[in-house]
Design a protein around this motif. Sequence first.
Motif, PDB file in Angstrom:
ATOM      1  N   GLN A  14       5.269  -3.793  -8.019  1.00 23.09           N
ATOM      2  CA  GLN A  14       3.560  -2.743  -8.529  1.00 23.09           C
ATOM      3  C   GLN A  14       3.431  -1.372  -8.293  1.00 23.09           C
ATOM      4  O   GLN A  14       2.607  -0.677  -8.503  1.00 23.09           O
ATOM      5  CB  GLN A  14       2.985  -3.883  -7.342  1.00 23.09           C
ATOM      6  N   VAL A  15       3.669  -1.126  -7.322  1.00 25.95           N
ATOM      7  CA  VAL A  15       3.491   0.583  -6.658  1.00 25.95           C
ATOM      8  C   VAL A  15       4.099   0.990  -7.564  1.00 25.95           C
ATOM      9  O   VAL A  15       3.288   1.817  -7.997  1.00 25.95           O
ATOM     10  CB  VAL A  15       3.806   0.359  -5.221  1.00 25.95           C
ATOM     11  N   GLN A  28       1.565   5.114 -13.986  1.00 24.16           N
ATOM     12  CA  GLN A  28      -0.268   5.093 -14.105  1.00 24.16           C
ATOM     13  C   GLN A  28      -0.838   6.276 -14.372  1.00 24.16           C
ATOM     14  O   GLN A  28      -1.498   6.942 -14.541  1.00 24.16           O
ATOM     15  CB  GLN A  28      -0.363   3.433 -14.189  1.00 24.16           C
ATOM     16  N   THR A  29      -0.875   5.880 -12.918  1.00 20.06           N
ATOM     17  CA  THR A  29      -1.823   6.792 -11.490  1.00 20.06           C
ATOM     18  C   THR A  29      -1.170   8.702 -11.927  1.00 20.06           C
ATOM     19  O   THR A  29      -1.981   9.289 -11.618  1.00 20.06           O
ATOM     20  CB  THR A  29      -2.098   6.613 -10.530  1.00 20.06           C
ATOM     21  N   ARG A  59       2.348   1.283 -10.633  1.00 18.65           N
ATOM     22  CA  ARG A  59       0.555   2.033 -10.165  1.00 18.65           C
ATOM     23  C   ARG A  59       0.906   3.706 -10.247  1.00 18.65           C
ATOM     24  O   ARG A  59       0.125   4.642 -10.931  1.00 18.65           O
ATOM     25  CB  ARG A  59      -0.028   1.293  -9.190  1.00 18.65           C
ATOM     26  N   ARG A  60       2.424   3.996  -9.707  1.00 19.54           N
ATOM     27  CA  ARG A  60       2.850   5.573  -9.099  1.00 19.54           C
ATOM     28  C   ARG A  60       2.749   5.459 -10.808  1.00 19.54           C
ATOM     29  O   ARG A  60       2.971   6.796 -10.699  1.00 19.54           O
ATOM     30  CB  ARG A  60       3.601   4.885  -9.217  1.00 19.54           C
ATOM     31  N   SER A  90       0.806  -1.735  -0.103  1.00 17.11           N
ATOM     32  CA  SER A  90       0.323  -0.369  -0.409  1.00 17.11           C
ATOM     33  C   SER A  90       0.911   1.403  -0.393  1.00 17.11           C
ATOM     34  O   SER A  90       0.450   2.327   0.227  1.00 17.11           O
ATOM     35  CB  SER A  90      -0.839  -0.186   1.164  1.00 17.11           C
TER      36      SER A  90
END
Length: 147
Positions: free
Chosen positions: A128-129, A135-136, A132-133, A47
């Motif tokens: 994964q983070v 991408q977003t 995601r970072r 997270s």
Amino acid sequence: MTIVVALLGFQVIARFGMGRSFSWLEEVSRFAFVWAVYFGFIIAAESDRHIRVSLHLDLLPKKARLLMLTLADFLWLVFNAVVIWHGYHFTVSMFEFPYISQTTGINLVWVQMIVPLGFAFMSFRIIQVMVRRWQTGEGPVDTRIGE
């Protein structure tokens, strides 16, 4: 952590309530606590809530912030790779030359195996983070702010 609390609670009841002590309970609860700590690291990495100094990141533009976070996470992955490498070799050596627990009689390789496994799982979550970072475009989670 529930297992640790239950085992230690039973140990206290057995010792003070029944006048009996089980030496293996403390050792097994210690092993479970070590595993719980590593799973906590994995959850924090998943997270993006691990400890970091991020005050200076708020002063950077969004793209520079992403680059700095990626650099920091890449360095963290390099460190994890070193720990996984040495942890793997240490684990293999414990299979060859077992170190047996005094009270439970188990090979401590099963306890020590969490080091390379935990760092491998944590590395997977860090990647994964990072993805995601990018991408977003979101930054690290500010743990001072509630959910």
